[in-house]
Design a protein around this motif. Sequence first.
Motif, PDB file in Angstrom:
ATOM      1  N   GLU A   1      35.902  50.294  44.513  1.00 47.35           N
ATOM      2  CA  GLU A   1      36.234  49.450  45.640  1.00 47.35           C
ATOM      3  C   GLU A   1      36.346  48.020  45.153  1.00 47.35           C
ATOM      4  OE1 GLU A   1      33.271  50.638  45.259  1.00 47.35           O
ATOM      5  OE2 GLU A   1      33.158  52.429  46.476  1.00 47.35           O
ATOM      6  N   THR A   2      37.123  47.292  45.871  1.00 47.99           N
ATOM      7  CA  THR A   2      37.337  45.936  45.450  1.00 47.99           C
ATOM      8  C   THR A   2      37.340  45.075  46.695  1.00 47.99           C
ATOM      9  OG1 THR A   2      38.959  47.061  44.144  1.00 47.99           O
ATOM     10  CG2 THR A   2      38.777  44.707  43.855  1.00 47.99           C
ATOM     11  N   LEU A   3      36.575  44.048  46.666  1.00 45.41           N
ATOM     12  CA  LEU A   3      36.533  43.202  47.840  1.00 45.41           C
ATOM     13  C   LEU A   3      37.754  42.298  47.864  1.00 45.41           C
ATOM     14  CD1 LEU A   3      35.108  42.186  50.296  1.00 45.41           C
ATOM     15  CD2 LEU A   3      33.856  40.618  48.849  1.00 45.41           C
ATOM     16  N   PHE A   4      38.346  42.225  49.011  1.00 46.50           N
ATOM     17  CA  PHE A   4      39.538  41.404  49.137  1.00 46.50           C
ATOM     18  C   PHE A   4      39.153  39.990  49.551  1.00 46.50           C
ATOM     19  CE2 PHE A   4      41.177  45.470  49.028  1.00 46.50           C
ATOM     20  CZ  PHE A   4      42.526  45.417  48.811  1.00 46.50           C
ATOM     21  N   ILE A   5      40.135  39.111  49.410  1.00 41.71           N
ATOM     22  CA  ILE A   5      39.842  37.708  49.651  1.00 41.71           C
ATOM     23  C   ILE A   5      39.656  37.407  51.129  1.00 41.71           C
ATOM     24  CG2 ILE A   5      40.868  35.435  49.496  1.00 41.71           C
ATOM     25  CD1 ILE A   5      41.127  35.905  46.743  1.00 41.71           C
TER      26      ILE A   5
ATOM     27  N   MET B   1      40.189  40.793  42.137  1.00 45.28           N
ATOM     28  CA  MET B   1      40.458  41.053  40.715  1.00 45.28           C
ATOM     29  C   MET B   1      41.867  40.601  40.368  1.00 45.28           C
ATOM     30  SD  MET B   1      38.107  42.337  38.898  1.00 45.28           S
ATOM     31  CE  MET B   1      38.622  43.208  37.452  1.00 45.28           C
ATOM     32  N   ASN B   2      42.772  40.878  41.262  1.00 46.99           N
ATOM     33  CA  ASN B   2      44.159  40.522  41.027  1.00 46.99           C
ATOM     34  C   ASN B   2      44.352  39.010  41.000  1.00 46.99           C
ATOM     35  OD1 ASN B   2      45.776  42.680  40.509  1.00 46.99           O
ATOM     36  ND2 ASN B   2      47.086  42.342  42.288  1.00 46.99           N
ATOM     37  N   PHE B   3      43.661  38.331  41.896  1.00 48.18           N
ATOM     38  CA  PHE B   3      43.752  36.873  41.913  1.00 48.18           C
ATOM     39  C   PHE B   3      43.156  36.310  40.621  1.00 48.18           C
ATOM     40  CE2 PHE B   3      45.408  35.481  46.051  1.00 48.18           C
ATOM     41  CZ  PHE B   3      45.573  36.718  46.642  1.00 48.18           C
TER      42      PHE B   3
ATOM     43  N   THR C   1      50.874  42.460  41.773  1.00 44.87           N
ATOM     44  CA  THR C   1      51.000  43.403  42.883  1.00 44.87           C
ATOM     45  C   THR C   1      49.805  44.335  43.067  1.00 44.87           C
ATOM     46  OG1 THR C   1      52.003  44.986  41.405  1.00 44.87           O
ATOM     47  CG2 THR C   1      53.495  43.466  42.533  1.00 44.87           C
ATOM     48  N   CYS C   2      49.767  44.960  44.223  1.00 47.76           N
ATOM     49  CA  CYS C   2      48.673  45.855  44.609  1.00 47.76           C
ATOM     50  C   CYS C   2      49.252  47.177  45.095  1.00 47.76           C
ATOM     51  CB  CYS C   2      47.877  45.188  45.729  1.00 47.76           C
ATOM     52  SG  CYS C   2      46.624  46.231  46.457  1.00 47.76           S
ATOM     53  N   SER C   3      48.575  48.261  44.749  1.00 49.29           N
ATOM     54  CA  SER C   3      49.060  49.593  45.133  1.00 49.29           C
ATOM     55  C   SER C   3      48.115  50.320  46.069  1.00 49.29           C
ATOM     56  CB  SER C   3      49.197  50.471  43.875  1.00 49.29           C
ATOM     57  OG  SER C   3      50.270  50.038  43.096  1.00 49.29           O
ATOM     58  N   ILE C   4      47.099  49.635  46.542  1.00 55.08           N
ATOM     59  CA  ILE C   4      45.991  50.344  47.186  1.00 55.08           C
ATOM     60  C   ILE C   4      46.419  51.134  48.422  1.00 55.08           C
ATOM     61  CG2 ILE C   4      45.073  48.487  48.656  1.00 55.08           C
ATOM     62  CD1 ILE C   4      42.580  50.056  46.579  1.00 55.08           C
ATOM     63  N   ARG C   5      47.329  50.554  49.204  1.00 54.81           N
ATOM     64  CA  ARG C   5      47.884  51.283  50.350  1.00 54.81           C
ATOM     65  C   ARG C   5      49.387  51.110  50.344  1.00 54.81           C
ATOM     66  NH1 ARG C   5      42.879  49.686  51.838  1.00 54.81           N
ATOM     67  NH2 ARG C   5      43.600  47.559  51.643  1.00 54.81           N
TER      68      ARG C   5
ATOM     69  N   GLY D   1      50.654  43.778  37.395  1.00 56.50           N
ATOM     70  CA  GLY D   1      49.553  44.390  38.134  1.00 56.50           C
ATOM     71  C   GLY D   1      49.750  45.855  38.458  1.00 56.50           C
ATOM     72  N   CYS D   2      49.099  46.248  39.551  1.00 58.03           N
ATOM     73  CA  CYS D   2      48.925  47.676  39.831  1.00 58.03           C
ATOM     74  C   CYS D   2      50.232  48.410  40.130  1.00 58.03           C
ATOM     75  CB  CYS D   2      47.920  47.843  40.955  1.00 58.03           C
ATOM     76  SG  CYS D   2      46.262  47.379  40.411  1.00 58.03           S
ATOM     77  N   MET D   3      51.151  47.758  40.852  1.00 59.59           N
ATOM     78  CA  MET D   3      52.424  48.453  41.122  1.00 59.59           C
ATOM     79  C   MET D   3      53.242  48.598  39.848  1.00 59.59           C
ATOM     80  SD  MET D   3      53.992  47.057  44.645  1.00 59.59           S
ATOM     81  CE  MET D   3      55.433  48.073  44.933  1.00 59.59           C
TER      82      MET D   3
ATOM     83  N   VAL E   1      43.764  54.815  44.005  1.00 64.14           N
ATOM     84  CA  VAL E   1      44.772  54.733  42.950  1.00 64.14           C
ATOM     85  C   VAL E   1      44.261  53.900  41.761  1.00 64.14           C
ATOM     86  CG1 VAL E   1      45.949  52.616  43.753  1.00 64.14           C
ATOM     87  CG2 VAL E   1      47.293  54.455  42.753  1.00 64.14           C
ATOM     88  N   VAL E   2      43.167  53.174  41.974  1.00 65.25           N
ATOM     89  CA  VAL E   2      42.721  52.208  40.961  1.00 65.25           C
ATOM     90  C   VAL E   2      42.471  52.805  39.565  1.00 65.25           C
ATOM     91  CG1 VAL E   2      40.948  50.494  40.362  1.00 65.25           C
ATOM     92  CG2 VAL E   2      41.850  50.605  42.665  1.00 65.25           C
ATOM     93  N   PRO E   3      41.805  53.966  39.463  1.00 62.38           N
ATOM     94  CA  PRO E   3      41.602  54.498  38.107  1.00 62.38           C
ATOM     95  C   PRO E   3      42.926  54.725  37.372  1.00 62.38           C
ATOM     96  CG  PRO E   3      40.282  55.710  39.705  1.00 62.38           C
ATOM     97  CD  PRO E   3      41.180  54.809  40.493  1.00 62.38           C
ATOM     98  N   PHE E   4      43.989  54.944  38.131  1.00 60.34           N
ATOM     99  CA  PHE E   4      45.292  55.185  37.503  1.00 60.34           C
ATOM    100  C   PHE E   4      45.993  53.876  37.153  1.00 60.34           C
ATOM    101  CE2 PHE E   4      44.177  58.608  40.353  1.00 60.34           C
ATOM    102  CZ  PHE E   4      44.225  59.695  39.499  1.00 60.34           C
ATOM    103  N   THR E   5      45.748  52.837  37.955  1.00 60.77           N
ATOM    104  CA  THR E   5      46.471  51.590  37.700  1.00 60.77           C
ATOM    105  C   THR E   5      45.685  50.641  36.806  1.00 60.77           C
ATOM    106  OG1 THR E   5      45.586  50.535  39.690  1.00 60.77           O
ATOM    107  CG2 THR E   5      47.687  51.686  39.903  1.00 60.77           C
ATOM    108  N   ARG E   6      44.367  50.788  36.790  1.00 62.98           N
ATOM    109  CA  ARG E   6      43.575  49.839  36.010  1.00 62.98           C
ATOM    110  C   ARG E   6      42.791  50.491  34.886  1.00 62.98           C
ATOM    111  NH1 ARG E   6      42.633  44.621  37.235  1.00 62.98           N
ATOM    112  NH2 ARG E   6      43.908  43.809  38.918  1.00 62.98           N
TER     113      ARG E   6
ATOM    114  N   GLY F   1      34.043  42.989  39.620  1.00 62.66           N
ATOM    115  CA  GLY F   1      34.358  44.240  38.933  1.00 62.66           C
ATOM    116  C   GLY F   1      34.552  45.313  39.978  1.00 62.66           C
ATOM    117  N   GLN F   2      35.245  46.375  39.598  1.00 64.65           N
ATOM    118  CA  GLN F   2      35.457  47.467  40.552  1.00 64.65           C
ATOM    119  C   GLN F   2      34.129  48.135  40.902  1.00 64.65           C
ATOM    120  OE1 GLN F   2      38.483  46.870  38.994  1.00 64.65           O
ATOM    121  NE2 GLN F   2      39.533  46.869  40.951  1.00 64.65           N
ATOM    122  N   ASN F   3      33.189  48.065  39.976  1.00 64.74           N
ATOM    123  CA  ASN F   3      31.907  48.730  40.183  1.00 64.74           C
ATOM    124  C   ASN F   3      30.857  47.982  39.368  1.00 64.74           C
ATOM    125  OD1 ASN F   3      29.934  50.589  40.725  1.00 64.74           O
ATOM    126  ND2 ASN F   3      30.822  52.218  39.487  1.00 64.74           N
TER     127      ASN F   3
HETATM  128 FE1  SF4 Z   1      43.128  45.526  43.284  1.00 66.35          FE
HETATM  129 FE2  SF4 Z   1      44.939  47.109  42.090  1.00 66.35          FE
HETATM  130 FE3  SF4 Z   1      43.167  48.160  43.694  1.00 66.35          FE
HETATM  131 FE4  SF4 Z   1      45.080  46.669  44.709  1.00 66.35          FE
HETATM  132  S1  SF4 Z   1      45.304  48.625  43.677  1.00 66.35           S
HETATM  133  S2  SF4 Z   1      42.940  46.599  45.247  1.00 66.35           S
HETATM  134  S3  SF4 Z   1      45.272  45.131  43.102  1.00 66.35           S
HETATM  135  S4  SF4 Z   1      42.734  47.152  41.798  1.00 66.35           S
END
Ligand code: SF4
Length: 477
Positions: free
Chosen positions: A2-6, A42-44, A75-79, A109-111, A193-198, A228-230
């Motif tokens: 999980e990642t906290l958003f801004i 994390m992306n920022f 970019t972000c791929s989370i949703r 980034g993730c996309m 999707v994070v384990p796949f993108t990061r 960190g993601q975790n």
């Molecule tokens: Fe952050 Fe990437 Fe997850 Fe989006 S998909 S929340 S940018 S780690």
Amino acid sequence: METLFIDKMHDELRQGEAFAPAATDPIAYKKRFYIESYGCQMNFADSEVVASILNQEGFGATRNLEEADLIFVNTCSIREKAEQTVRKRLTEFKRLKKQNKALLIGVLGCMAERLKSKFLEEERLVDIVVGPDAYRSLPALVSEAAGGQKAVNVLLSREETYADIAPVRLDGNGVSAFVSIMRGCNNMCSFCVVPFTRGRERSRDAESILHECRELFAQGYREVTLLGQNVDSYYFVPDDATAQESTPVTFAKLLEKVALISPLLRVRFSTSHPKDITDEVLYIMQRYENICQYIHLPLQSGSTRVLQLMNRTYTKEWYMAKVDRIKTLLPDCGISADIIAGFCSEQEEDHLDTLRVMDYCGFDFSYMFFYSERPGTLAARRYQDDIPETVKKRRLQEIVEKQNQLSLRSNQRDLEKIFTVLIEGDSKKNDQEWKGRNSQNKVIVFPKTANSSLEKGSYVRVKVTECTQATLRGVPV
Ligand code: SF4
Ligand code: 5AD
């Protein structure tokens, strides 16, 4: 994972931010880049690493699109919605190429990681594609793209932490900064999707983290958020140090080391996984006043059956016991959660369980989403995304309403209390008022008083006099 958003309302992704005024640049840059970031903190933070890499190669940041030779979108791929927003933005940028043929557009980034060269080859939307672990190759890729070649690097790494790169603070308030302490994620939450993108989890050199935090403090920053993601699985073993120093650094240890930099430097962290946060961390939080009393502890679902399908590895009782433990050891600690409505096979009873757990835990605030299937994830491969969108949205709405009540109640409990607030700047609506946060991460707005020496970065005691569900208002005491 999980990642906290801004922002709280991060499902409506923040319109990306463009960074860093040119006026103060000491160097005459040969080219200008413009960068927009979407998604998590994390992306920022990564965009600030990118800015640093580009600066060193003679590219300066600009906030002005017209001035840019290079446009980057982190970019972000989370949703799915996050991806749609980015796609729309890239289409807009592509139009700019009509006026400026030399303009290069890059997706980071993730996309970039998820879609690889698709943007470049099939859709011809961009010139450069760079995944989260390949930012060091950006300058070379820019040259390649300028020479008309396809510039793609989406290799994931097991080691890259950008430890030696001093991020260029792009859009901050000069008071609080994000410091990345690890990258990637080894949890396999089935929706994510994070384990796949990061990629795989790796921890950054503890000394480089401390160095960055000390530098920030010296520059006037008064708050760092360790990212960190975790974060609870942070683990760093120094290799070339003396025997004494080669003791492994756990997250609790790191937190303590950062807290010891100065009592005037506030320390926050994000994100914690309920299965990993230890008592040791809670004891360290007890011991140091400058470690903020706030934990972001994603719940995801209040139903043990759904949690199991999500591969969260805890039950609802485990989660509630964790919250009890936090409240026992840290009675003033704020707790927030991430919650997903309408995951595969979620029944009405599962949803009610989520509402009940929310009530039990009394979250101070939450980040709430409806489930969005992501290609390639465990859930996409194993389960059917079978909850109709109308049901997902209705359940989400009920979760949001529940949270609104909880937030209001939480804020009402703060009335008449006095908090130490770190001033972040003027309040958005009125420059005669300051805006800051208390240790629990709640925003408090209060009037500026005449002849006061307060400024951005000052600490001030504020008594809460009014509240809404979103904000506290008070007066300095
Ligand atoms: Fe952050 Fe990437 Fe997850 Fe989006 S998909 S929340 S940018 S780690
Ligand atoms: N659909 C909806 N929400 C998701 N999250 C992660 N993946 C998805 C998804 N596929 C949420 C989780 C996570 C937060 C960063 O985003 O709640 O903690």
